[in-house]
Design a protein around this motif. Structure first.
Motif, PDB file in Angstrom:
ATOM      1  N   ARG A 115      55.784  77.358   8.189  1.00  9.18           N
ATOM      2  CA  ARG A 115      56.014  77.336   6.747  1.00  9.18           C
ATOM      3  C   ARG A 115      55.538  76.020   6.137  1.00  9.18           C
ATOM      4  NH1 ARG A 115      61.486  79.758   3.991  1.00  9.18           N
ATOM      5  NH2 ARG A 115      60.531  80.104   1.956  1.00  9.18           N
ATOM      6  N   PHE A 118      51.398  75.926   6.777  1.00  7.62           N
ATOM      7  CA  PHE A 118      50.450  76.959   6.352  1.00  7.62           C
ATOM      8  C   PHE A 118      50.861  77.828   5.173  1.00  7.62           C
ATOM      9  CE2 PHE A 118      49.584  76.208  10.886  1.00  7.62           C
ATOM     10  CZ  PHE A 118      48.249  75.847  10.798  1.00  7.62           C
ATOM     11  N   THR A 119      52.128  78.089   4.967  1.00  5.60           N
ATOM     12  CA  THR A 119      52.437  79.156   4.026  1.00  5.60           C
ATOM     13  C   THR A 119      53.180  78.752   2.763  1.00  5.60           C
ATOM     14  OG1 THR A 119      54.513  79.743   5.147  1.00  5.60           O
ATOM     15  CG2 THR A 119      52.504  80.868   5.885  1.00  5.60           C
ATOM     16  N   GLU A 120      54.062  77.792   2.835  1.00  8.61           N
ATOM     17  CA  GLU A 120      54.929  77.511   1.691  1.00  8.61           C
ATOM     18  C   GLU A 120      54.228  76.611   0.674  1.00  8.61           C
ATOM     19  OE1 GLU A 120      58.025  77.675  -0.812  1.00  8.61           O
ATOM     20  OE2 GLU A 120      57.907  78.858   1.005  1.00  8.61           O
ATOM     21  N   GLN A 122      51.928  76.898  -1.885  1.00 11.99           N
ATOM     22  CA  GLN A 122      50.473  76.885  -1.926  1.00 11.99           C
ATOM     23  C   GLN A 122      49.918  76.110  -3.122  1.00 11.99           C
ATOM     24  OE1 GLN A 122      48.404  78.179   0.436  1.00 11.99           O
ATOM     25  NE2 GLN A 122      50.159  78.725   1.669  1.00 11.99           N
ATOM     26  N   ALA A 123      50.725  75.951  -4.175  1.00 13.63           N
ATOM     27  CA  ALA A 123      50.248  75.258  -5.371  1.00 13.63           C
ATOM     28  C   ALA A 123      50.708  73.803  -5.434  1.00 13.63           C
ATOM     29  CB  ALA A 123      50.716  75.999  -6.629  1.00 13.63           C
ATOM     30  N   ILE A 128      48.423  70.667  -0.953  1.00 11.56           N
ATOM     31  CA  ILE A 128      47.007  71.044  -1.088  1.00 11.56           C
ATOM     32  C   ILE A 128      46.126  69.941  -0.524  1.00 11.56           C
ATOM     33  CG2 ILE A 128      45.142  71.374  -2.761  1.00 11.56           C
ATOM     34  CD1 ILE A 128      47.196  72.863  -4.528  1.00 11.56           C
ATOM     35  N   ARG A 131      46.659  69.703   3.353  1.00 10.95           N
ATOM     36  CA  ARG A 131      46.054  70.838   4.058  1.00 10.95           C
ATOM     37  C   ARG A 131      44.533  70.738   4.045  1.00 10.95           C
ATOM     38  NH1 ARG A 131      50.541  74.919   1.588  1.00 10.95           N
ATOM     39  NH2 ARG A 131      52.033  74.671   3.272  1.00 10.95           N
ATOM     40  N   THR A 168      42.601  79.390   9.299  1.00 15.09           N
ATOM     41  CA  THR A 168      43.634  79.249   8.282  1.00 15.09           C
ATOM     42  C   THR A 168      44.124  80.617   7.829  1.00 15.09           C
ATOM     43  OG1 THR A 168      42.672  77.162   7.522  1.00 15.09           O
ATOM     44  CG2 THR A 168      44.149  78.295   6.006  1.00 15.09           C
ATOM     45  N   GLN A 172      47.927  82.439   8.517  1.00 12.74           N
ATOM     46  CA  GLN A 172      48.740  82.956   7.412  1.00 12.74           C
ATOM     47  C   GLN A 172      49.069  84.432   7.613  1.00 12.74           C
ATOM     48  OE1 GLN A 172      46.255  81.777   4.118  1.00 12.74           O
ATOM     49  NE2 GLN A 172      47.254  79.787   3.935  1.00 12.74           N
TER      50      GLN A 172
END
Length: 196
Positions: A115, A118-120, A122-123, A128, A131, A168, A172
């Motif tokens: 999380r 990779f997933t939580e 995203q904005a 950002i 990653r 990536t 996800q």
């Protein structure tokens, strides 16, 4: 809240390092379990039983703490991957498969890791940027591997770029459960596409 006597006799640098580490532990747990919305100065301090002044001795804001949490998790993944690749032979096929299995396995062994990495959120601008940096490091590492075995440098760069983006997306999809739960099967299918 944390009492002053709790730190009596502990050198200042050690106290600060311990408090910083505990704040990162709390952020990892809160963010990794309940997501970005649950993460705040108050929630982290409550989890540590700290006064907020202890938060601000280590971090300017919650974004800085989130960045430190991401960095520590990414470092743990990199170390796990390095250890696994050190045990793997020189075959490109074996090393690529080991990399896929290690990243997917690390991300699900403790779902908080997946999380955070990779997933939580995203904005979130902090994530950002982190990653993007991590993806570039993966691309460069993949490029080194590719150029070791490829005769055409352009081919190696294209393979590295495609592999990085695909990994990536693969992680996800794996984490959201859309690929099932058989890690070996996913790795085998990925390898059949990457190395037909």
């Amino acid at each position: 809240m944390s009492s002053p006597t709790r730190w009596a006799g502990v050198p200042l640098a050690d106290r600060r390092a311990e408090r910083r580490s505990r704040l990162i532990d709390a952020a990892f747990d809160i963010f990794g379990t309940d997501g970005e919305a649950a993460l705040s100065v108050r929630s982290v301090c409550r989890a540590c039983d700290f006064n907020t002044r202890y938060f601000y001795e280590s971090f300017a804001d919650i974004g800085e703490l989130l960045g430190a949490t991401y960095d520590r998790t990414a470092t743990a993944l990199a170390e796990t991957l390095d250890d696994r690749l050190a045990e793997t032979g020189s075959s490109v096929h074996a090393r690529t498969r080991a990399g896929i299995v290690t990243v997917l396995g690390f991300s699900t062994a403790d779902p908080r890791c997946g999380r955070v990495l990779f997933t939580e959120a995203q904005a979130n601008p902090v994530l950002i940027q982190r990653r993007s940096t991590t993806q570039e490091l993966l691309r460069r590492a993949t490029l080194v591997e590719a150029l070791t075995h490829e005769t055409d440098p352009l081919d190696g760069r294209i393979r590295a770029a495609m592999f990085t983006g695909a990994m990536t997306a693969l992680v996800q999809q794996w984490l959201d459960g859309s690929l099932g739960d058989d890690l070996d099967a996913v790795a085998d299918h990925a390898m059949s596409i990457l190395t037909p």
